[in-house]
Every structure is written in structure tokens, then in C-alpha cells.
Design a protein around this motif. Structure first.
Motif, PDB file in Angstrom:
ATOM      1  N   TYR A 178      -3.303 -10.461  14.815  1.00 50.46           N
ATOM      2  CA  TYR A 178      -3.281  -9.354  13.846  1.00 50.46           C
ATOM      3  C   TYR A 178      -4.448  -8.399  14.083  1.00 50.46           C
ATOM      4  O   TYR A 178      -4.266  -7.166  14.113  1.00 50.46           O
ATOM      5  CB  TYR A 178      -3.303  -9.875  12.402  1.00 50.46           C
ATOM      6  CG  TYR A 178      -3.387  -8.747  11.406  1.00 50.46           C
ATOM      7  CD1 TYR A 178      -2.295  -7.892  11.204  1.00 50.46           C
ATOM      8  CD2 TYR A 178      -4.566  -8.479  10.703  1.00 50.46           C
ATOM      9  CE1 TYR A 178      -2.375  -6.821  10.310  1.00 50.46           C
ATOM     10  CE2 TYR A 178      -4.654  -7.419   9.818  1.00 50.46           C
ATOM     11  CZ  TYR A 178      -3.562  -6.591   9.622  1.00 50.46           C
ATOM     12  OH  TYR A 178      -3.640  -5.529   8.761  1.00 50.46           O
TER      13      TYR A 178
ATOM     14  N   LYS B 117      16.387  -1.766   0.360  1.00 46.99           N
ATOM     15  CA  LYS B 117      14.984  -1.449   0.072  1.00 46.99           C
ATOM     16  C   LYS B 117      14.821   0.007  -0.350  1.00 46.99           C
ATOM     17  O   LYS B 117      14.038   0.326  -1.237  1.00 46.99           O
ATOM     18  CB  LYS B 117      14.105  -1.787   1.270  1.00 46.99           C
ATOM     19  CG  LYS B 117      14.000  -3.290   1.445  1.00 46.99           C
ATOM     20  CD  LYS B 117      12.997  -3.738   2.459  1.00 46.99           C
ATOM     21  CE  LYS B 117      13.016  -5.270   2.454  1.00 46.99           C
ATOM     22  NZ  LYS B 117      12.149  -5.890   3.424  1.00 46.99           N
TER      23      LYS B 117
ATOM     24  N   ARG C 184      13.465  -0.549   6.016  1.00 45.77           N
ATOM     25  CA  ARG C 184      14.264  -1.280   6.998  1.00 45.77           C
ATOM     26  C   ARG C 184      15.714  -1.446   6.590  1.00 45.77           C
ATOM     27  O   ARG C 184      16.539  -1.812   7.410  1.00 45.77           O
ATOM     28  CB  ARG C 184      13.656  -2.652   7.239  1.00 45.77           C
ATOM     29  CG  ARG C 184      12.220  -2.550   7.664  1.00 45.77           C
ATOM     30  CD  ARG C 184      11.644  -3.909   7.901  1.00 45.77           C
ATOM     31  NE  ARG C 184      11.702  -4.258   9.303  1.00 45.77           N
ATOM     32  CZ  ARG C 184      10.969  -5.192   9.879  1.00 45.77           C
ATOM     33  NH1 ARG C 184      10.145  -5.910   9.167  1.00 45.77           N
ATOM     34  NH2 ARG C 184      11.089  -5.432  11.154  1.00 45.77           N
TER      35      ARG C 184
ATOM     36  N   LYS D 233      -4.015  -4.287  15.153  1.00 44.44           N
ATOM     37  CA  LYS D 233      -4.550  -3.089  14.478  1.00 44.44           C
ATOM     38  C   LYS D 233      -5.510  -2.328  15.397  1.00 44.44           C
ATOM     39  O   LYS D 233      -5.515  -1.098  15.420  1.00 44.44           O
ATOM     40  CB  LYS D 233      -5.246  -3.472  13.164  1.00 44.44           C
ATOM     41  CG  LYS D 233      -4.341  -4.146  12.151  1.00 44.44           C
ATOM     42  CD  LYS D 233      -3.112  -3.329  11.798  1.00 44.44           C
ATOM     43  CE  LYS D 233      -3.412  -2.108  10.951  1.00 44.44           C
ATOM     44  NZ  LYS D 233      -2.149  -1.374  10.616  1.00 44.44           N
TER      45      LYS D 233
ATOM     46  N   VAL E 177      -7.103  -5.576   0.725  1.00 41.70           N
ATOM     47  CA  VAL E 177      -6.665  -4.707  -0.367  1.00 41.70           C
ATOM     48  C   VAL E 177      -6.087  -5.554  -1.503  1.00 41.70           C
ATOM     49  O   VAL E 177      -5.107  -6.276  -1.308  1.00 41.70           O
ATOM     50  CB  VAL E 177      -5.628  -3.685   0.130  1.00 41.70           C
ATOM     51  CG1 VAL E 177      -5.216  -2.753  -1.001  1.00 41.70           C
ATOM     52  CG2 VAL E 177      -6.178  -2.882   1.314  1.00 41.70           C
TER      53      VAL E 177
ATOM     54  N   ILE F  21       0.841  -1.209   0.000  1.00 45.27           N
ATOM     55  CA  ILE F  21       0.000   0.000   0.000  1.00 45.27           C
ATOM     56  C   ILE F  21       0.874   1.256   0.000  1.00 45.27           C
ATOM     57  O   ILE F  21       0.599   2.232  -0.717  1.00 45.27           O
ATOM     58  CB  ILE F  21      -0.933   0.010   1.239  1.00 45.27           C
ATOM     59  CG1 ILE F  21      -1.945  -1.137   1.139  1.00 45.27           C
ATOM     60  CG2 ILE F  21      -1.646   1.352   1.386  1.00 45.27           C
ATOM     61  CD1 ILE F  21      -2.798  -1.338   2.390  1.00 45.27           C
TER      62      ILE F  21
HETATM   63  P1  NDP Z   1       3.133  -5.019   3.477  1.00 43.78           P
HETATM   64  O1  NDP Z   1       3.548  -6.221   4.239  1.00 43.78           O
HETATM   65  O2  NDP Z   1       3.380  -4.974   2.019  1.00 43.78           O
HETATM   66  O3  NDP Z   1       3.733  -3.721   4.146  1.00 43.78           O
HETATM   67  C1  NDP Z   1       4.035  -3.623   5.504  1.00 43.78           C
HETATM   68  C2  NDP Z   1       5.197  -2.671   5.669  1.00 43.78           C
HETATM   69  O4  NDP Z   1       5.491  -2.483   7.052  1.00 43.78           O
HETATM   70  C3  NDP Z   1       6.469  -3.197   5.016  1.00 43.78           C
HETATM   71  O5  NDP Z   1       7.153  -2.133   4.427  1.00 43.78           O
HETATM   72  C4  NDP Z   1       7.235  -3.766   6.209  1.00 43.78           C
HETATM   73  O6  NDP Z   1       8.633  -3.790   5.990  1.00 43.78           O
HETATM   74  C5  NDP Z   1       6.878  -2.751   7.275  1.00 43.78           C
HETATM   75  N1  NDP Z   1       7.072  -3.299   8.625  1.00 43.78           N
HETATM   76  C6  NDP Z   1       6.391  -4.309   9.219  1.00 43.78           C
HETATM   77  N2  NDP Z   1       6.864  -4.519  10.461  1.00 43.78           N
HETATM   78  C7  NDP Z   1       7.867  -3.630  10.658  1.00 43.78           C
HETATM   79  C8  NDP Z   1       8.760  -3.347  11.743  1.00 43.78           C
HETATM   80  N3  NDP Z   1       8.691  -4.026  12.900  1.00 43.78           N
HETATM   81  N4  NDP Z   1       9.680  -2.374  11.575  1.00 43.78           N
HETATM   82  C9  NDP Z   1       9.767  -1.684  10.421  1.00 43.78           C
HETATM   83  N5  NDP Z   1       8.948  -1.895   9.370  1.00 43.78           N
HETATM   84  C10 NDP Z   1       8.006  -2.853   9.484  1.00 43.78           C
HETATM   85  O7  NDP Z   1       1.562  -4.889   3.757  1.00 43.78           O
HETATM   86  P2  NDP Z   1       0.477  -3.835   3.263  1.00 43.78           P
HETATM   87  O8  NDP Z   1       1.026  -2.849   2.341  1.00 43.78           O
HETATM   88  O9  NDP Z   1      -0.694  -4.619   2.873  1.00 43.78           O
HETATM   89  O10 NDP Z   1       0.113  -3.139   4.658  1.00 43.78           O
HETATM   90  C11 NDP Z   1       0.373  -1.786   4.939  1.00 43.78           C
HETATM   91  C12 NDP Z   1      -0.518  -1.318   6.059  1.00 43.78           C
HETATM   92  O11 NDP Z   1      -1.876  -1.462   5.685  1.00 43.78           O
HETATM   93  C13 NDP Z   1      -0.357  -2.094   7.369  1.00 43.78           C
HETATM   94  O12 NDP Z   1      -0.502  -1.173   8.421  1.00 43.78           O
HETATM   95  C14 NDP Z   1      -1.538  -3.050   7.341  1.00 43.78           C
HETATM   96  O13 NDP Z   1      -1.920  -3.444   8.627  1.00 43.78           O
HETATM   97  C15 NDP Z   1      -2.588  -2.173   6.680  1.00 43.78           C
HETATM   98  N6  NDP Z   1      -3.699  -2.882   6.053  1.00 43.78           N
HETATM   99  C16 NDP Z   1      -3.492  -3.714   4.978  1.00 43.78           C
HETATM  100  C17 NDP Z   1      -4.549  -4.362   4.382  1.00 43.78           C
HETATM  101  C18 NDP Z   1      -4.370  -5.257   3.197  1.00 43.78           C
HETATM  102  O14 NDP Z   1      -5.304  -5.992   2.869  1.00 43.78           O
HETATM  103  N7  NDP Z   1      -3.252  -5.237   2.511  1.00 43.78           N
HETATM  104  C19 NDP Z   1      -5.923  -4.189   4.898  1.00 43.78           C
HETATM  105  C20 NDP Z   1      -6.019  -3.278   6.008  1.00 43.78           C
HETATM  106  C21 NDP Z   1      -4.946  -2.654   6.554  1.00 43.78           C
HETATM  107  P3  NDP Z   1       9.341  -5.111   5.414  1.00 43.78           P
HETATM  108  O15 NDP Z   1       8.556  -5.575   4.237  1.00 43.78           O
HETATM  109  O16 NDP Z   1      10.694  -4.623   5.067  1.00 43.78           O
HETATM  110  O17 NDP Z   1       9.302  -6.104   6.525  1.00 43.78           O
END
Ligand code: NDP
Length: 337
Positions: A162, A36, A32, A166, A194, A12
Motif C-alpha cells: 500500500y 453505488k 464501480r 501511493k 483519516v 473521503i
Molecule cells: P475507501 O476504500 O472508502 O475508498 C476508496 C475508493 O476507491 C472506493 O470508492 C473504491 O471503490 C475505489 N476503488 C478502489 N480500487 C478501485 C479500482 N480498481 N477501480 C475503481 N475504483 C476503485 O477509502 P478512503 O476513502 O479512505 O480512500 C480514498 C483515497 O484516500 C485513497 O486514494 C486512499 O489511498 C487515500 N487515503 C486515505 C487515507 C485514510 O486514512 N482513509 C489516508 C491517506 C490517503 P469500491 O469501494 O467500490 O471498491
């Protein structure tokens, strides 16, 4: 104007960064690793994007340095949060990083982000729904609804972990604003599942982010495989990205939760779209019971997001377009291998 986007490499977030750059904003993303960050620079081909390394949003002071360095930031989109189920401890691996990550972001903004006027936290329908009532058609969730999940429930399994991550992260954000009365206004974006293409074709891997993998998994099915039980509500990632822009740039969205949902789906609906639009590639996939998705939706809890639709004022991308765009990108990536 400069916008800070946490977790910029995610599904997203990368779409959101792409739209921000197209709209003329400067973007500072947190990622991170250097690898990246460099990858995003390469994909965007824009000098308006720069990045800072935040290896773990859950560590105290995680965002302090990044914000001390970037006093030009006027809006902060906190999108990073763990969204996967490959974990051992739901509390340590999901709830803690989500909640602490949100608090760390808000604390850093409050302390160092003197010019930050708007903050958007990417929450989720997970913070709204009640997992015990997903099959109660009389239940209707709105922008005002809160998931009643407890910390005890959270430790039961990764899904509940999870949902709780949230819920508690979003609650922490609203509580922070209430208690600290900071200089910035808060809004949240609460999407359901999404779907939609990756922001860049290069990001299509054999396994995708959790929500996109629902579609990817359907394209991987063999003739005699069972139809997955996946079901829920759907919204396209391009609409979620647009909602993030509206969330920080409009006066009307201050203090609001934007509940992003187009419609309910079951795996059969995705399978039907696959067979209809990609007959050649889908030839060896199971057929299931075509057209049975509509009946399945009758037994599900409902969403009324008319308030969000009115605030945003744009039409949502349909499930069919979203799935077709996702699958064509997956097929192209396979053909280009
Ligand atoms: P992704 O897994 O693609 O993105 C998550 C991002 O958060 C990645 O860049 C990941 O980094 C980073 N991240 C996770 N944990 C950590 C940490 N401990 N420290 C630093 N960075 C971290 O998922 P989405 O794009 O789908 O999700 C993005 C947001 O949208 C989240 O908040 C999710 O909860 C929310 N969301 C998503 C939905 C969906 O269906 N996709 C629905 C509703 C909400 P890395 O990849 O390097 O680990």
C-alpha cells in the motif's frame, strides 16, 4: 462549474462530494456499479450529482468515455485507489491499480478534458513516510519528503504494498505533468490516517473503510482483549474534504502537496476518549493504561506541516471531536438496527 470525482462512493470522496454540492458545484462521480451510483443519488438528494461507471480504474482507457461525455468538467479530483489489506499480491492488487489508475485519469484528462484546469490527486502520508523510521523521533517529515520505498519492498507484505502504491502513483502524477506539460495544474492532498463520521449515517456498516475501522475495532473490544497496537497520525475527514476544495480552487495550492495531519495517536488515546465520553457503552471495554498515549508519542517520528496549515488557513478538528463524532454515529446505527 463541474467537478469530476473518481471513486465517489468512498469514505473521503463522499464527504468531498457532499461539500462540493453544498458549495454549489455540479459533480460527476465515477463509481464501480449502477447500484453505488444510485445509492449516492439517494443520499445526496440533489440533481447536481450524476455518475459514470468506471468498474476498474486500472484498465487502459478507464476514464476515456466518462471524460468524452463530460466536456463541461473544469476540475478533476482523483480520489479512487485501493486502500485495504485483504489482498493476495501487493503488486497486482495495490501497486498496479493505484499507478495505472492515476495514469489513466491523467491521460484521459489530457486527451479529452479540454476545459480541465485543475487536477487534484489524493495521495497520502504513505508517499512521504519511511516505514523503517517510524520509531525514530529525530526524523521530521514535511511536504518535501518522499518515501524511499522500492518495488522490491512493495512485494514483501500488504502494508508495504500500500505504501508503495501511493508513493509510485503520486510520483507518476508529477512525472506526467513534467513530461506532457498539460493544460491543467496539479496539486496533491496527502492525508495521514483519516477518522471521523461517515458522510451519511446510512453508510455505517458492521465493518468500515480501513481507517475508520481502527475506531470501530476499538468499540468492538471485550474486557479481556488486548489493546490494539494501532498508532500513527490523525486528521478528520471533514478537514480532508475541505482541503480538496482548496486544492483545486486556489492559485496558492498549484504544484503543492498538502500534508494533512493534526497529531499523533495510539489506540490508548482513542480508548480513553471512548471511556470518557461513552461510559455506558464502554463499560465492558478494556481500560488499558489511561493517559499513557502521550508518552508513546515521544518515541515516534515527527511531522512538520506548517506550510500546509498556513496555505489552508483553518484549524483542524481535534482527535477527541473526531472520535466522539465517529463513535456516536456507530452507536446510533446499532440502536437503530
Ligand atoms: P475507501 O476504500 O472508502 O475508498 C476508496 C475508493 O476507491 C472506493 O470508492 C473504491 O471503490 C475505489 N476503488 C478502489 N480500487 C478501485 C479500482 N480498481 N477501480 C475503481 N475504483 C476503485 O477509502 P478512503 O476513502 O479512505 O480512500 C480514498 C483515497 O484516500 C485513497 O486514494 C486512499 O489511498 C487515500 N487515503 C486515505 C487515507 C485514510 O486514512 N482513509 C489516508 C491517506 C490517503 P469500491 O469501494 O467500490 O471498491
Amino acid at each position: 462549474e463541474t467537478v469530476f470525482v473518481s471513486g465517489a462512493s468512498g469514505f473521503i470522496a463522499l464527504h468531498t462530494v457532499k461539500v462540493l454540492i453544498e458549495e454549489g458545484y455540479k459533480v460527476v462521480g465515477s463509481v464501480r456499479s449502477t447500484e453505488k451510483g444510485e445509492n449516492i443519488k439517494k443520499l445526496l438528494k440533489s440533481d447536481d450529482f450524476s455518475y459514470e461507471i468506471v468498474p476498474d480504474i486500472g484498465k487502459p482507457g478507464a476514464f476515456d468515455e466518462a471524460l468524452q461525455k463530460h466536456t463541461e468538467v473544469t476540475a478533476f479530483l482523483h480520489i479512487a485507489s485501493p486502500f485495504h489489506f485483504k489482498i493476495t499480491d501487493p503488486i497486482k492488487d495495490l501497486v498496479e491499480p493505484a499507478v495505472e489508475g492515476t495514469k489513466n485519469a491523467l491521460k484521459a484528462i489530457h486527451k479529452y478534458g479540454a476545459n480541465v484546469k485543475r487536477v487534484v490527486v489524493t495521495s497520502s502520508y504513505a508517499a512521504i513516510m519511511d516505514i523503517e523510521k517510524v520509531s525514530s523521533p529525530e526524523v521530521v517529515s514535511t511536504e518535501e519528503t518522499w518515501n524511499p520505498i522500492t518495488l522490491e519492498d512493495a512485494s514483501k507484505d500488504p502494508i508495504r504494498g500500500y505504501l508503495a502504491s501511493k508513493t509510485f502513483a503520486e510520483k507518476a502524477a508529477w512525472d506526467f505533468v513534467k513530461a506532457e506539460k498539460p493544460n491543467f495544474a496539479l496539486s496533491t492532498v496527502n492525508p495521514v490516517y483519516v477518522f471521523g463520521p461517515q458522510a451519511f449515517a446510512e453508510e455505517v456498516k458492521s465493518e468500515l473503510n480501513t481507517s475508520s475501522e481502527i475506531i470501530n475495532a476499538i468499540t468492538k473490544l471485550k474486557e479481556n482483549d488486548e489493546i490494539p497496537s494501532s498508532s500513527g497520525f490523525f486528521i478528520d475527514v471533514r478537514d480532508v474534504a475541505k482541503a480538496h476544495l482548496k486544492a483545486f480552487s486556489s492559485e496558492e495550492t498549484i504544484g503543492q502537496r498538502l500534508l494533512m495531519s493534526d497529531r499523533f495517536f495510539v489506540a490508548q488515546d482513542i480508548l480513553d476518549i471512548y471511556h470518557k465520553n461513552f461510559p455506558k457503552e464502554a463499560a465492558k471495554s478494556p481500560k488499558g493504561t489511561p493517559g499513557s498515549g502521550e508518552k508513546a508519542s515521544e518515541g515516534a517520528a515527527k511531522i512538520d506541516n506548517s506550510k500546509t496549515r498556513k496555505l489552508l488557513g483553518f484549524e483542524f478538528i481535534s482527535l477527541e471531536k473526531s472520535v466522539v463524532d465517529s463513535i456516536s454515529q456507530i452507536i446510533n446505527a446499532q440502536n437503530n438496527k
